[in-house]
Design an enzyme around this catalytic site. Structure first.
Site, short mmCIF file in Angstrom:
data_model
loop_
_atom_site.label_atom_id
_atom_site.label_comp_id
_atom_site.label_asym_id
_atom_site.label_seq_id
_atom_site.Cartn_x
_atom_site.Cartn_y
_atom_site.Cartn_z
N GLY A 1 2.15 -2.17 5.52
CA GLY A 1 3.52 -1.89 5.93
C GLY A 1 4.14 -3.13 6.54
O GLY A 1 3.72 -4.25 6.23
N GLU B 1 -2.18 -5.20 5.81
CA GLU B 1 -1.47 -5.84 4.69
C GLU B 1 0.00 -5.76 5.05
O GLU B 1 0.58 -4.67 5.03
CB GLU B 1 -1.71 -5.06 3.38
CG GLU B 1 -3.14 -4.96 2.94
CD GLU B 1 -3.60 -6.16 2.14
OE1 GLU B 1 -2.84 -7.15 2.03
OE2 GLU B 1 -4.73 -6.12 1.63
N GLY C 1 2.58 -3.47 12.01
CA GLY C 1 1.22 -4.01 11.95
C GLY C 1 0.81 -4.62 13.29
O GLY C 1 -0.32 -4.41 13.76
N CYS D 1 5.96 -6.47 -1.40
CA CYS D 1 5.56 -7.37 -0.31
C CYS D 1 5.32 -8.79 -0.83
O CYS D 1 5.57 -9.76 -0.14
CB CYS D 1 4.32 -6.84 0.37
SG CYS D 1 3.05 -6.38 -0.79
N GLU E 1 12.17 -11.23 5.61
CA GLU E 1 11.91 -10.37 4.45
C GLU E 1 13.03 -9.35 4.29
O GLU E 1 13.33 -8.61 5.22
CB GLU E 1 10.57 -9.64 4.65
CG GLU E 1 10.19 -8.81 3.46
CD GLU E 1 8.87 -8.07 3.67
OE1 GLU E 1 8.70 -7.44 4.72
OE2 GLU E 1 8.02 -8.12 2.77
N THR F 1 5.32 -6.08 9.17
CA THR F 1 4.62 -6.93 10.14
C THR F 1 4.82 -6.39 11.56
O THR F 1 3.89 -6.38 12.36
CB THR F 1 5.13 -8.38 9.99
OG1 THR F 1 4.69 -8.85 8.70
CG2 THR F 1 4.56 -9.29 11.05
N LYS G 1 -2.21 8.74 5.61
CA LYS G 1 -0.83 9.15 5.85
C LYS G 1 0.13 8.37 4.97
O LYS G 1 0.31 7.16 5.13
CB LYS G 1 -0.42 8.93 7.32
CG LYS G 1 0.94 9.58 7.58
CD LYS G 1 1.68 9.04 8.77
CE LYS G 1 2.61 7.90 8.47
NZ LYS G 1 3.78 8.22 7.64
P1 NAP Z 1 6.60 0.44 7.89
O1 NAP Z 1 7.86 0.91 8.49
O2 NAP Z 1 5.75 -0.48 8.67
O3 NAP Z 1 5.79 1.76 7.50
C1 NAP Z 1 4.54 1.74 6.87
C2 NAP Z 1 3.81 3.01 7.21
O4 NAP Z 1 3.53 3.05 8.61
C3 NAP Z 1 4.59 4.29 6.92
O5 NAP Z 1 3.69 5.29 6.52
C4 NAP Z 1 5.18 4.60 8.28
O6 NAP Z 1 5.56 5.93 8.44
C5 NAP Z 1 4.04 4.23 9.19
N1 NAP Z 1 4.44 3.92 10.57
C6 NAP Z 1 5.67 3.64 11.06
N2 NAP Z 1 5.60 3.39 12.38
C7 NAP Z 1 4.29 3.50 12.74
C8 NAP Z 1 3.57 3.36 13.96
N3 NAP Z 1 4.18 2.99 15.09
N4 NAP Z 1 2.23 3.55 13.96
C9 NAP Z 1 1.59 3.88 12.81
N5 NAP Z 1 2.22 4.04 11.64
C10 NAP Z 1 3.55 3.85 11.58
O7 NAP Z 1 6.83 -0.27 6.52
P2 NAP Z 1 7.68 0.26 5.31
O8 NAP Z 1 9.10 0.05 5.62
O9 NAP Z 1 7.22 1.62 4.91
O10 NAP Z 1 7.18 -0.72 4.15
C11 NAP Z 1 7.75 -1.94 3.93
C12 NAP Z 1 6.89 -3.05 4.51
O11 NAP Z 1 5.57 -2.97 4.01
C13 NAP Z 1 7.38 -4.41 4.10
O12 NAP Z 1 7.41 -5.25 5.20
C14 NAP Z 1 6.34 -4.89 3.10
O13 NAP Z 1 6.21 -6.26 2.97
C15 NAP Z 1 5.11 -4.25 3.57
N6 NAP Z 1 4.15 -4.09 2.48
C16 NAP Z 1 3.05 -4.91 2.47
C17 NAP Z 1 2.12 -4.82 1.45
C18 NAP Z 1 0.92 -5.70 1.43
O14 NAP Z 1 -0.02 -5.40 0.70
N7 NAP Z 1 0.87 -6.75 2.20
C19 NAP Z 1 2.29 -3.88 0.44
C20 NAP Z 1 3.42 -3.06 0.48
C21 NAP Z 1 4.33 -3.18 1.52
P3 NAP Z 1 7.08 6.35 8.07
O15 NAP Z 1 7.22 6.21 6.62
O16 NAP Z 1 7.15 7.75 8.48
O17 NAP Z 1 7.97 5.45 8.86
#
Ligand code: NAP
Ligand code: MG
Length: 481
Positions: free
Chosen positions: A238, A260, A243, A294, A391, A240, A186
């Site tokens: 995504g 991650e 996660g 990230c 962050e 924390t 997804k």
């Molecule tokens: P996010 O809001 O956590 O979303 C990540 C993914 O999870 C999206 O596909 C999102 O869908 C989905 N999602 C949202 N709520 C969910 C739930 N309750 N259950 C399952 N899936 C769900 O993060 P983001 O804002 O897209 O990304 C930014 C974050 O990612 C930052 O904190 C960044 O540090 C982290 N990141 C980490 C890495 C790493 O390798 N460590 C790499 C890249 C990014 P929607 O898009 O529809 O909300």
């Protein structure tokens, strides 16, 4: 090239490759694009002008069921295929990505806002490299895990963010397939288009139906995938916060989980560092991909004796960065991925003001339409400031000073995160001492934001569990006995 000089004071060099985008996309299930059962769609925008690019399907519970069932049906055939044969499919996907790299780079930039120079020269070549790399492991699993019986886990539910959309899809799909698993992926809501294009590529490569399924939708769709009893393994990249929710949801099940998550990395500059080179590394560390990274070097720690000179060089360099049209090859800083992310960044900049920080932004014009943020450098904040601790995920750098190596290490480690970091010094022993003392998964010495499919990536502490990349990236996808 035109000799027209834009409002930004340089000659624009826009990318001219035209990429066709459909009005609507279905879900990629069972090797084909199918209509969503609930007939619901949502828009994806071009963040550089705020215009709608396309509509994608919102996968319902029934659609998640269909996708998981399709991955389950495909599992036996795929996992029993000799590794050499699985490898051939992965090589074929990698080659098709290379052939269509220009199209993919333009589409990535249109949907997500990152500069074309980055999607063209970094993201898409790395996407192909990941498929090539894991294609190579597919028939060598007994060498990766000597003296062990290696089996795949089953159906992997994979959820990815919007900052490196196609690259995160590659990081997840390639090792899963190499080890014989099948996948339901997804992508994020704001950047679904390149993952869907990957669906087309996968179909073109002739991958057996159902081995990879790609379903679009919001957080709810992700939640349904995490909770689905037919999913054996969850891989999530995504925030924390999400996660942690996923970890809780999986706790009552037998599902394996890798996460991650976020970061707040320290980029540490010692007085003996080559300062001009360090300035380039600081700029790359925080302004690459608008800071939507990230592992971004979002905290700069500078040895006090060179603080003034380094800041003068840094401010000068930041003033030369070109903010604007992401499809322009000269652009250094593209658009902020979404309106929501822009308000989050603006919130933190105003918080920095309230917390007594001094804010530097260069006097550059930014486009009228779309979502933009000037590169921002903040000094004068304390270690406990929220801007230093949390962050931001935008082009915002918080700068602090230190006097001794121990103080630098202490400050760098004073965070709930532990994903990455950088050290700049002319002295190799100092670089080794500091990189070893910092509790983070990835440390760079006299460079920053360098990625390679053969090297492991992942976090300590609240930055996650498990590693992606390298032979370590296979671990989450195998059952060893
Ligand atoms: P996010 O809001 O956590 O979303 C990540 C993914 O999870 C999206 O596909 C999102 O869908 C989905 N999602 C949202 N709520 C969910 C739930 N309750 N259950 C399952 N899936 C769900 O993060 P983001 O804002 O897209 O990304 C930014 C974050 O990612 C930052 O904190 C960044 O540090 C982290 N990141 C980490 C890495 C790493 O390798 N460590 C790499 C890249 C990014 P929607 O898009 O529809 O909300
Ligand atoms: Mg978009």
């Amino acid at each position: 090239m035109s000799d027209f000089i834009s409002d930004f004071g340089y000659s624009p060099a826009p990318e001219r490759t035209k990429v066709a985008v459909k009005e609507r996309y279905g879900l990629f299930i069972g090797g084909d694009f199918v209509l969503p059962s609930g007939d619901k769609y949502f828009p994806t925008y071009n963040p550089a002008n705020g215009e709608k690019l396309s509509e994608v399907s919102e996968a319902s519970e029934e659609d998640v069921d269909r996708a998981v069932a399709s991955a389950k049906d495909a599992f036996e055939g795929w996992s029993l295929l000799p590794g050499r044969e699985r490898g051939k499919y992965l090589f074929r996907i990698a080659r098709l990505i290379q052939e269509r790299s220009r199209e993919l780079a333009v589409l990535e930039t249109m949907d997500g806002g990152k500069p074309i120079r980055e999607s063209r020269d970094i993201d898409i070549p790395l996407v192909a490299a990941h498929f090539f790399y894991y294609a190579g492991w597919a028939d060598k699993l007994e060498y990766a895990f000597p003296m062990r019986k290696v089996s795949p886990i089953g159906v992997a539910g994979q959820i990815i963010p919007w900052n490196f959309p196609l690259l995160m899809a590659a990081w997840k799909i390639a090792p899963a397939l190499a080890a014989g698993n099948t996948v339901v992926l997804k992508p994020a809501e704001t950047t679904p288009l390149t993952a869907l294009r990957l669906g087309e590529i996968i179909a073109e490569a002739g991958l057996p139906n159902g081995v990879v399924n790609i379903i679009t939708g919001g957080g709810r769709t992700g939640e349904l995938l995490v909770k689905h009893p037919g999913v054996d393994k969850i891989a999530f990249t995504g925030s924390t916060e999400v996660g942690k929710a996923i970890r809780r949801a999986a706790a009552d099940t037998g599902k394996k989980v890798t996460l991650e998550l976020g970061g707040k990395a320290a980029n540490i500059v010692f007085a003996d560092a080559p300062l001009d080179q360090a300035v380039e590394g600081i700029v790359n560390g925080i302004f690459f991909n608008q800071g939507h990274v990230c592992c971004a070097g979002s905290r700069l720690l500078v040895e006090e004796s060179v603080f003034e000179v380094l800041m003068r060089k840094l401010r000068h360099r930041v003033s030369t960065l070109i903010v604007g049209d992401p499809l322009d090859k000269n652009t250094d800083i593209g658009a902020i991925n979404s309106e929501e992310q822009l308000s989050k960044i603006k919130y933190y900049i105003s918080l920095a003001e309230e917390e007594g920080g001094e804010i530097f932004q260069p006097d550059v014009a930014i486009p009228q339409r779309g979502w933009w943020c000037k590169p921002t450098v903040i000094t004068g904040l304390s270690q406990s400031s929220r801007v230093v601790q949390e962050e931001i995920f935008g082009p915002v750098l918080a700068v602090q000073t230190f006097r001794t190596i121990d103080e630098a290490i202490l400050k760098a480690n004073n965070t709930p995160y532990g994903l990455s970091g950088g050290v700049w010094s002319d002295k190799g022993s100092k670089v080794f001492r500091v990189t070893q003392a910092i509790k983070a998964g990835v440390m760079w010495g006299n460079t920053y934001n360098k990625f390679d499919p053969a090297s492991p990536f992942g976090g300590y502490k609240e930055s996650g569990i498990g590693r992606e990349g390298g032979v370590f990236g296979l671990y989450p996808y195998v059952q060893l006995s």
